[in-house]
Write a protein that holds these residues in place. Structure first.
Motif, PDB file in Angstrom:
ATOM      1  N   PHE A  15       0.497  -0.988   0.334  1.00  0.00           N
ATOM      2  CA  PHE A  15       0.129   0.011   0.177  1.00  0.00           C
ATOM      3  C   PHE A  15       1.104   1.075  -0.170  1.00  0.00           C
ATOM      4  N   LEU A  35      -5.159   5.890  -2.013  1.00  0.00           N
ATOM      5  CA  LEU A  35      -4.416   4.777  -1.512  1.00  0.00           C
ATOM      6  C   LEU A  35      -4.130   3.910  -2.874  1.00  0.00           C
ATOM      7  N   ILE A  63      -3.233   2.844   5.855  1.00  0.00           N
ATOM      8  CA  ILE A  63      -1.989   1.975   4.925  1.00  0.00           C
ATOM      9  C   ILE A  63      -1.659   1.185   6.464  1.00  0.00           C
ATOM     10  N   GLU A  67      -2.135  -3.159   6.592  1.00  0.00           N
ATOM     11  CA  GLU A  67      -0.245  -3.541   6.635  1.00  0.00           C
ATOM     12  C   GLU A  67       0.060  -4.716   7.158  1.00  0.00           C
TER      13      GLU A  67
END
Length: 92
Positions: A15, A35, A63, A67
């Motif tokens: 990302f 994003l 993000i 993740e």
């Protein structure tokens, strides 16, 4: 909020923050952040969601959450972003 998404299989997705110009009436030209999600490999593909927030750190926090998850299905990315925005703006 524009979305371009393709069915991405279960593989490592990266990302990154993207910056675009706002298209909302009265705010045209302002910088907004979204994003881009990319999957590398033989069947490389991507998904983009622009205009998530005018605050870059909001998108960076999203993000970081994405993740931290090991199994994000990008077909669900728009719903994840919508839930994040509800949570984010219910605090403000």
């Amino acid at each position: 909020m524009a979305v371009i998404a393709h069915d991405l299989k279960q593989s490592k997705v990266s990302f990154r923050v993207i910056a675009t110009s706002c298209k909302t009436h009265g705010c045209e030209g302002s910088v907004v952040y979204g994003l881009k999600a990319s999957r590398c490999g033989e069947d490389a593909d991507c998904a983009e969601i622009d205009d998530i927030s005018c605050e870059k750190h909001d998108v960076e926090n999203l993000i970081a959450r994405l993740e931290a998850e090991s199994n994000i299905e990008l077909g669900q990315l728009l719903y994840i972003v919508e839930d994040y925005l509800v949570e984010l703006y219910s605090r403000k």
